[in-house]
Design a protein around this motif. Sequence first.
Motif, PDB file in Angstrom:
ATOM      1  N   MET A  46       0.848  -1.194   0.000  1.00 23.74           N
ATOM      2  CA  MET A  46       0.000   0.000   0.000  1.00 23.74           C
ATOM      3  C   MET A  46       0.883   1.243   0.000  1.00 23.74           C
ATOM      4  O   MET A  46       2.043   1.209   0.420  1.00 23.74           O
ATOM      5  N   GLY A  47       0.313   2.326  -0.501  1.00 19.66           N
ATOM      6  CA  GLY A  47       0.992   3.605  -0.441  1.00 19.66           C
ATOM      7  C   GLY A  47       0.830   4.232   0.927  1.00 19.66           C
ATOM      8  O   GLY A  47      -0.064   3.860   1.703  1.00 19.66           O
ATOM      9  N   ALA A  48       1.684   5.198   1.235  1.00 20.86           N
ATOM     10  CA  ALA A  48       1.611   5.873   2.532  1.00 20.86           C
ATOM     11  C   ALA A  48       0.259   6.546   2.742  1.00 20.86           C
ATOM     12  O   ALA A  48      -0.226   6.646   3.872  1.00 20.86           O
ATOM     13  N   ASP A  49      -0.374   6.998   1.658  1.00 21.01           N
ATOM     14  CA  ASP A  49      -1.691   7.626   1.784  1.00 21.01           C
ATOM     15  C   ASP A  49      -2.721   6.643   2.322  1.00 21.01           C
ATOM     16  O   ASP A  49      -3.639   7.026   3.054  1.00 21.01           O
ATOM     17  N   ASN A  50      -2.576   5.359   1.983  1.00 19.87           N
ATOM     18  CA  ASN A  50      -3.498   4.357   2.513  1.00 19.87           C
ATOM     19  C   ASN A  50      -3.196   3.999   3.960  1.00 19.87           C
ATOM     20  O   ASN A  50      -4.104   3.717   4.742  1.00 19.87           O
ATOM     21  N   LEU A  51      -1.924   4.002   4.338  1.00 13.29           N
ATOM     22  CA  LEU A  51      -1.607   3.764   5.748  1.00 13.29           C
ATOM     23  C   LEU A  51      -2.231   4.838   6.621  1.00 13.29           C
ATOM     24  O   LEU A  51      -2.685   4.570   7.734  1.00 13.29           O
ATOM     25  N   ALA A  52      -2.287   6.066   6.119  1.00 12.63           N
ATOM     26  CA  ALA A  52      -2.848   7.174   6.893  1.00 12.63           C
ATOM     27  C   ALA A  52      -4.312   6.941   7.248  1.00 12.63           C
ATOM     28  O   ALA A  52      -4.791   7.436   8.277  1.00 12.63           O
ATOM     29  N   GLN A  53      -5.027   6.169   6.424  1.00 15.14           N
ATOM     30  CA  GLN A  53      -6.439   5.894   6.715  1.00 15.14           C
ATOM     31  C   GLN A  53      -6.714   4.403   6.945  1.00 15.14           C
ATOM     32  O   GLN A  53      -7.855   3.964   6.958  1.00 15.14           O
ATOM     33  N   PHE A  54      -5.664   3.644   7.159  1.00 19.44           N
ATOM     34  CA  PHE A  54      -5.803   2.196   7.312  1.00 19.44           C
ATOM     35  C   PHE A  54      -6.720   1.838   8.473  1.00 19.44           C
ATOM     36  O   PHE A  54      -7.436   0.825   8.436  1.00 19.44           O
ATOM     37  N   HIS A  55      -6.725   2.667   9.515  1.00 19.80           N
ATOM     38  CA  HIS A  55      -7.576   2.387  10.678  1.00 19.80           C
ATOM     39  C   HIS A  55      -9.065   2.457  10.353  1.00 19.80           C
ATOM     40  O   HIS A  55      -9.893   2.027  11.162  1.00 19.80           O
ATOM     41  N   ARG A  56      -9.394   2.968   9.174  1.00 19.01           N
ATOM     42  CA  ARG A  56     -10.796   3.033   8.759  1.00 19.01           C
ATOM     43  C   ARG A  56     -11.203   1.798   7.954  1.00 19.01           C
ATOM     44  O   ARG A  56     -12.392   1.617   7.666  1.00 19.01           O
ATOM     45  N   TRP A  57     -10.260   0.967   7.592  1.00 19.45           N
ATOM     46  CA  TRP A  57     -10.568  -0.219   6.799  1.00 19.45           C
ATOM     47  C   TRP A  57     -11.295  -1.262   7.656  1.00 19.45           C
ATOM     48  O   TRP A  57     -11.050  -1.368   8.861  1.00 19.45           O
ATOM     49  N   GLN A  58     -12.153  -2.029   7.008  1.00 21.17           N
ATOM     50  CA  GLN A  58     -12.858  -3.108   7.691  1.00 21.17           C
ATOM     51  C   GLN A  58     -11.845  -4.116   8.256  1.00 21.17           C
ATOM     52  O   GLN A  58     -11.015  -4.656   7.535  1.00 21.17           O
ATOM     53  N   ASP A  59     -11.917  -4.383   9.569  1.00 23.10           N
ATOM     54  CA  ASP A  59     -11.063  -5.381  10.222  1.00 23.10           C
ATOM     55  C   ASP A  59      -9.584  -5.166   9.933  1.00 23.10           C
ATOM     56  O   ASP A  59      -8.834  -6.118   9.665  1.00 23.10           O
ATOM     57  N   TRP A  60      -9.127  -3.939  10.046  1.00 22.50           N
ATOM     58  CA  TRP A  60      -7.743  -3.646   9.671  1.00 22.50           C
ATOM     59  C   TRP A  60      -6.725  -4.367  10.553  1.00 22.50           C
ATOM     60  O   TRP A  60      -5.652  -4.748  10.084  1.00 22.50           O
ATOM     61  N   ARG A  61      -7.064  -4.573  11.800  1.00 25.72           N
ATOM     62  CA  ARG A  61      -6.140  -5.308  12.669  1.00 25.72           C
ATOM     63  C   ARG A  61      -5.999  -6.766  12.217  1.00 25.72           C
ATOM     64  O   ARG A  61      -4.921  -7.359  12.315  1.00 25.72           O
ATOM     65  N   ARG A  62      -7.066  -7.350  11.754  1.00 24.44           N
ATOM     66  CA  ARG A  62      -7.009  -8.719  11.249  1.00 24.44           C
ATOM     67  C   ARG A  62      -6.201  -8.778   9.954  1.00 24.44           C
ATOM     68  O   ARG A  62      -5.497  -9.769   9.710  1.00 24.44           O
ATOM     69  N   ILE A  63      -6.313  -7.755   9.116  1.00 24.94           N
ATOM     70  CA  ILE A  63      -5.487  -7.714   7.902  1.00 24.94           C
ATOM     71  C   ILE A  63      -4.013  -7.764   8.281  1.00 24.94           C
ATOM     72  O   ILE A  63      -3.239  -8.559   7.745  1.00 24.94           O
TER      73      ILE A  63
END
Length: 214
Positions: free
Chosen positions: A123-140
């Motif tokens: 992923m790009g850094a821009d996606n890491l910035a909002q990764f906490h908004r992804w569905q089940d990001w901790r499980r990913i």
Amino acid sequence: MSNNLVVPRFVAQAVPPSTPGMRIGLLGGSFNPPHQAHRAISRFALKRLQLDRVWWLVTPGNPLKENGTLHELGERMQAAREVADDPRIEVSCLESVIRTRYTIDTINTLRRRFPGLRFVWIMGADNLAQFHRWQDWRRIAAQVPMAVIDRPPQSFRALGSPAAQALSRYRLPENKAVQLADRPAPAWLFLTGLKLNLSSTGLRNPDGSWKGTK
């Protein structure tokens, strides 16, 4: 498929050919449109992580984005193949076949069907910035190691994001990049040195058409 597994044909047809032991980078996105930054990120990851392939997972739609101007999947896939222009970069429509829009479901399907492959999420850094908004990001993060590609000026925002802070103890130094695909998750690193900073948003006209096309 060359994997020693019996897989439903509909899944096999949506996944590029592979052999057990291959190191596969996964780059998901709407690719609306695909562009040279996607290619540059992929080639950068292939080199720095010593991957065998990068699979572009062209999503039917991004749950975090407005999809009203999203071009047809077939059009985006064809354009992605033309932009990729590298035999090591494969384009897949897996998410439309398994009827999911969430990365966690895609990863679970791939890991279940192809346990002999070593996947890395890119992923790009821009996606890491909002990764906490992804569905089940901790499980990913717990399922696959992740490589974050620096995309200035997003660096500080990305590294200060809730997800980056929560996963800080699992971050590897950049000089361990070649080991990432072999590390058990959670494990991630932040790769610097790629300066190309294009975005699909910047390549779309206000009506949703792609710049440079009719």
